[in-house]
Design an enzyme around this catalytic site. Structure first.
Site, PDB file in Angstrom:
ATOM      1  N   LYS A   1       0.862  -1.182   0.000  1.00 22.39           N
ATOM      2  CA  LYS A   1       0.000   0.000   0.000  1.00 22.39           C
ATOM      3  C   LYS A   1       0.899   1.233   0.000  1.00 22.39           C
ATOM      4  CE  LYS A   1      -3.878   2.014   2.663  1.00 22.39           C
ATOM      5  NZ  LYS A   1      -4.777   1.848   3.832  1.00 22.39           N
TER       6      LYS A   1
ATOM      7  N   SER B   1      -9.763   2.054   2.936  1.00 16.84           N
ATOM      8  CA  SER B   1      -8.853   2.776   2.070  1.00 16.84           C
ATOM      9  C   SER B   1      -7.876   1.878   1.312  1.00 16.84           C
ATOM     10  CB  SER B   1      -8.052   3.787   2.890  1.00 16.84           C
ATOM     11  OG  SER B   1      -7.247   3.129   3.846  1.00 16.84           O
TER      12      SER B   1
ATOM     13  N   SER C   1     -10.117  -0.325   7.084  1.00 18.28           N
ATOM     14  CA  SER C   1      -9.503  -0.243   5.750  1.00 18.28           C
ATOM     15  C   SER C   1      -8.802  -1.481   5.231  1.00 18.28           C
ATOM     16  CB  SER C   1      -8.525   0.922   5.697  1.00 18.28           C
ATOM     17  OG  SER C   1      -9.235   2.102   5.514  1.00 18.28           O
TER      18      SER C   1
END
Ligand code: GLN
Length: 485
Positions: A76, A151, A175
């Site tokens: 990420k 997210s 997330s």
């Protein structure tokens, strides 16, 4: 090759049936062919990935390979990566090349993993749909007109589309679990303090936690093993021994006490999601678990408390982005004040600004007691609910999300509706507990996630419940049509 789990690929490497270079090429090629459809990556590191793969193959030839050596992974874009752009999906950091690796990245690198690239996400991890990214939204591999969740939506989509066999994520309010659920993959948010936050760009420091995202619980166990453990550079990282997570996978469900919170099965739960979750509970009962209804009476405080605590911490954490030290700087500032105002005004997107405003307000003199302190008290009540529940049960099960993936743009203009998509995940962060989401079936062709919540540092048990379930179902093996080859 891409339909194999990380653990299966590890066995192929071990048996010499495939090399890390071949595996890495295969996934880089998939990214090249398919990422245009889902936008899961912000940065692809083809050249360095192949060099890392060669190094992994040499390491294996020397007889020094571990279970993760030579396996590709995507990170990420919230994790600092030495020499590679680390944008947090914000214009503010579009030009930022990190000068060091986050602990998570460093540990997975030391285990010999190959970094394919950096995945798309909501700006500074604020969002539930990946629509707040400076680099455009991610599309759900199961239906490109829908969101992947957020997210960590890029990581979830990359794994679901098999553009990477595994990815890292972070979970402040859901997330990892929410995008895992909406994309049909397995994701684990560990206990707060299980994994170091060093080098992970801070959103809400008392809630943020990194974790693995992959196809199966077995894969997550493999990754957690390398990611977990004490790090003196993060003062909230706990000095707790790291158990053998793979060895824990064998624990049976016989006699397991499962709590079903009444609050998770209320009228807000979509009927199709409920049906899938109930069928999953039936599978667990079939494996010898007992289910009992429990109450988490303060659950209703979790979303409101979170939306005071998280913005408050974000307003403080994001004050470092001032246009002076690093990141975006406006053109031709008139004076210092103009530099601050325009750099922040132009560098941050709308959702990030909304959170900074709310948080700064909640922390200001006269409001601090009414909002921030009050929210911290609510947080304690929520943690106490879980403490009482775990005196009665071993794990808590329920839906991860109230609905399946919603349409792109559907909630983008309504922040409060968007915030409610984390209604079943946020309390877990407020209490600091570990939680997982695993694929449990489909409703109208879209994946549904089953959430498993455990007591502090009981990740081994969560992984075992998930693994036993996955031994008897094949939802986690399904691949979206457009990405089959
Ligand atoms: N959707 C939640 C938020 O926007 C959670 C985000 C997260 O876990 N990083 O704050």
């Amino acid at each position: 090759m891409h339909d194999k789990t990380l653990s299966e690929l590890s066995a192929l490497l071990e048996a010499g049936e495939v090399s890390s270079v071949e595996l890495t090429r295969h996934f880089l090629d998939r990214i090249e062919r398919h990422d245009g459809d889902c936008n899961a990556f912000i940065t692809v590191c083809a050249e360095s990935a192949l060099a890392e793969a060669e190094a992994a193959d040499r390491r294996r030839a020397r007889g020094e390979a571990g279970p993760l050596t030579g396996l590709p992974i995507a990170h990420k874009d919230i994790f600092c990566t030495d020499g590679v752009r680390t944008s947090c999906a914000s214009r503010m950091l579009d030009n930022f090349v990190a000068p060091y690796d986050a602990t998570v990245v460093e540990r997975l690198k030391a285990a010999g993993m190959v970094m394919l690239g950096k995945t798309n996400m909501d700006e500074f991890a604020m969002g539930s749909s990946n629509e707040t990214s400076f680099y455009g939204p991610v599309k759900n591999p199961w239906d490109p007109s829908r969101v992947p969740g957020g997210s960590s939506g890029g990581s979830a989509a990359a794994v679901a589309a098999r553009l990477a066999p595994a990815a890292t994520g972070t979970d402040t309010g859901g997330s990892i679990r929410q995008p895992a659920a909406l994309c049909g993959i397995t994701g684990l948010k560990p206990t707060y303090g299980r994994i170091s936050r060093w080098g992970m760009i801070a959103f809400a420091s008392s809630l943020d936690q990194a974790g693995p995202m992959a196809q199966s619980a077995e894969d997550c166990a493999l990754l957690l093993q390398a990611m977990a453990g004490f790090d003196e550079r993060d003062s909230t990282c706990m000095d707790e021994p790291v158990p053998d997570y793979r060895a824990a996978l064998g624990q049976s469900l016989e006699g397991l006490r499962i709590g079903l919170p009444r609050e998770f099965f209320d009228e807000g739960l979509d009927a199709g999601v409920r049906e899938v979750v109930e069928a999953a509970l039936e599978v667990c009962r079939g494996l010898g678990a007992e289910t009992v209804e429990i109450d988490l009476p303060n659950m209703k405080l979790s979303v409101p408390a979170y939306y005071v605590v998280a913005p408050a911490e974000c307003s403080s954490n994001l004050s470092r982005f001032d246009g002076v030290r690093y990141g975006y700087r406006c053109e031709d500032p008139r004076d210092l004040e103009d530099l601050y105002l325009r750099s922040r005004g132009e560098g941050f997107g709308a959702e990030v600004k909304r959170r900074i405003l709310v948080g700064t307000y909640a922390l200001s003199a006269g409001y601090y007691d009414a909002y921030y302190l009050k929210a911290q008290k609510a947080r304690r009540l929520i943690a106490d609910d879980f403490r009482r529940a775990f005196e009665q049960v071993d794990v808590i099960l329920g839906p991860t999300t109230p609905t399946t993936a919603f349409g792109l743009g559907e909630k983008a203009d309504d922040p409060v509706t968007m915030y409610l998509s984390d209604i079943y995940t946020i309390a877990v962060n407020l209490a600091g507990l570990p939680g997982m989401s695993i694929p449990a079936g489909f409703s109208d062709g879209l994946p549904v996630g089953l959430q498993i919540i455990g007591n502090y540092f009981d990740e081994g048990r969560l992984l075992a419940v998930a693994h036993q379930y996955q031994q008897h179902t094949d939802w986690h093996r399904r691949l979206p049509d457009g990405y089959a080859d």
